[in-house]
Enzyme design. Structure first.
Site, PDB file in Angstrom:
ATOM      1  N   ALA A   1       0.826  -1.209   0.000  1.00  0.00           N
ATOM      2  CA  ALA A   1       0.000   0.000   0.000  1.00  0.00           C
ATOM      3  C   ALA A   1       0.859   1.257   0.000  1.00  0.00           C
ATOM      4  O   ALA A   1       0.477   2.282  -0.567  1.00  0.00           O
ATOM      5  CB  ALA A   1      -0.931  -0.017   1.213  1.00  0.00           C
ATOM      6  N   CYS A   2       2.048   1.177   0.611  1.00  0.00           N
ATOM      7  CA  CYS A   2       2.913   2.358   0.687  1.00  0.00           C
ATOM      8  C   CYS A   2       3.572   2.668  -0.650  1.00  0.00           C
ATOM      9  O   CYS A   2       4.242   3.688  -0.792  1.00  0.00           O
ATOM     10  CB  CYS A   2       3.979   2.161   1.761  1.00  0.00           C
ATOM     11  SG  CYS A   2       4.993   0.700   1.541  1.00  0.00           S
TER      12      CYS A   2
END
Length: 437
Positions: free
Chosen positions: A379-380
């Site tokens: 997600a990062c």
């Protein structure tokens, strides 16, 4: 596991009864997990009954303190550690930064104290603290280290992982050690591939090396592992790992979005320095009035893992293996399993794969899916666009294959019925994309 079994049945029933256009199947459990009902209950009770300041002596304060102590014990039990070696933090990012900042500060403090060597040359005189990590770490490790290097506060070596097994090799870590090395930080399991790193071997080799270093007047090397992805999916025991620090992240194992840090022999055998200054909470290592409801939820989530971890692992492995069987059956030779490496173990819930084809970039496929809720990777790294994952490239996955990558990660309530829906959804998404070409 009766509650988990009931949830599995509920999920299966929903999948079977919902109209096709409204069915949604979440398979992004490596990104985050929902709160278990027991966790919500523990948090709600704490908000209702333990609203007092934990440092106070009246009933609501004593109740809050009791909840915090119990949560600390549950976390320690989950990882095989001692309660006094666990402190609560806001999450994994803070825990990781706290380790890095503490080790750098300790290096400078000890080096300043040992500056006078009686005319003998100091082997680390004038050197910056040196930290070793690998090329597939989470941003909460990579970015702080890059910042320290840019600010010339520390030197950092990013050891590449093997393109054969996706792991960082202990031999390569040892080869990177310098006189001023003070920390080795290696994640326990990778969030994109699920590959489990040889942390126990690295710790054992570093301990043996430390005996020689101390005899030669060199600083000892500490070992840290970010266990965010491993907790709740496989057995994690700090005694087996042999680490000095271990990062705990609640929202990865059905808890709230806070975290904790294990420090072996906190303040006695292993140094820790606060990044914040204020009250005396958490023995001055992490001041600030404790967030009792979140801590209550984290403790309950840890308790569930300690009680049901083996069952969770077996269930997720069964569903993940079925997923890979169905993908292979549906797409045949077009499927490339990016998370299967010879000789390397991986998390029981993670399947990173690509469907070969010029129009089948991972983001494009997911955008066409009407049932599946998932991601192409961490997600990062959601701002990468269509650029392939640096983690997969580091592991030797070809560029054209990595560009098509999709990461599916199953959870405690995932079912084979949901897998069937997802594979059918992927098949239809691919057909739509190739029909547009």
């Amino acid at each position: 596991m009766e509650a988990a079994g009931a949830r599995n049945r509920d999920a299966r029933s929903r999948a079977e009864k919902s109209p096709p256009e409204s069915r949604k199947v979440y398979m992004d459990y490596n990104a985050t997990t929902p709160l278990e009902p027991e966790v919500i209950e523990a948090m709600t009770e704490a908000m209702r009954e333990a609203w007092g300041n934990p440092s106070s002596s009246y009933p609501a304060g004593r109740k809050a303190k009791e909840i915090i102590n119990t949560a600390r014990e549950n976390l320690a039990k989950m990882i095989g550690g001692q309660p006094q070696d666990v402190i609560f933090t806001s999450g994994g990012t803070e825990s990781n930064n706290l380790v890095i900042q503490s080790v750098v500060k300790h290096f400078h403090k000890v080096h300043a104290a040992n500056g006078d060597t009686g005319g003998h040359p100091n082997p680390v005189d004038g050197a910056l603290p040196h930290i070793i990590t690998c090329t597939v770490e989470h941003d909460s490790i990579r970015l702080p280290l890059e910042h320290l290097r840019e600010e010339r506060v520390a030197e950092v070596t990013f050891v590449p992982v093997s393109k054969v097994n996706g792991q960082v090799e202990a031999e390569d870590i040892l080869a990177a050690v310098r006189p001023a090395t003070c920390l080795v930080t290696i994640m326990l399991a990778n969030n994109e591939t699920g590959v489990i790193m040889p942390v126990p071997e690295i710790s054992r080799r570093v301990r043996a090396l430390n005996q020689q270093r101390v005899a030669g007047g060199l600083p000892g090397v500490l070992v840290h592992t970010d266990a965010a992805q491993a907790l709740g999916k496989q057995r994690v025991d700090v005694r087996d790992l042999g680490v000095d620090f271990l990062t705990i992240v609640g929202h990865k194992f059905y808890g709230p979005r806070i975290g904790a840090l294990y420090v072996r022999g906190l303040g006695e055998h292993t140094p820790l320095y606060p990044m914040l200054f204020g009250g005396g909470q958490e023995r001055n290592f992490r001041p600030g009035t404790e967030n009792t409801p979140m801590i209550a939820g984290l403790g309950k989530a840890a308790e569930l893992v300690a009680e049901n971890g083996e069952a969770y692992e077996a269930h997720m492995r069964g569903v993940r293996d079925y997923l890979e069987e169905r993908l292979a059956a549906e797409f045949g030779e077009r499927i490339h399993l990016n998370s299967q490496f010879p000789g390397a173990e991986r998390l029981p819930n993670t399947c990173n794969f690509s469907i070969r084809g010029p129009q089948l970039q991972g983001r494009a496929v997911l955008a066409q899916c009407r049932t599946l809720l998932a991601s192409v990777g961490a997600a990062c790294h959601s701002d990468l666009g269509d650029r392939p994952s640096p983690v997969l490239l580091s592991c030797g996955v070809p560029v054209d294959v990595a560009r098509n990558a999709i990461r599916l990660s199953v959870g405690r309530s995932s079912t084979r019925a949901e897998v069937d829906l997802v594979v059918q959804d992927l098949k239809q998404a691919v057909a739509r994309l190739e029909g547009q070409a």
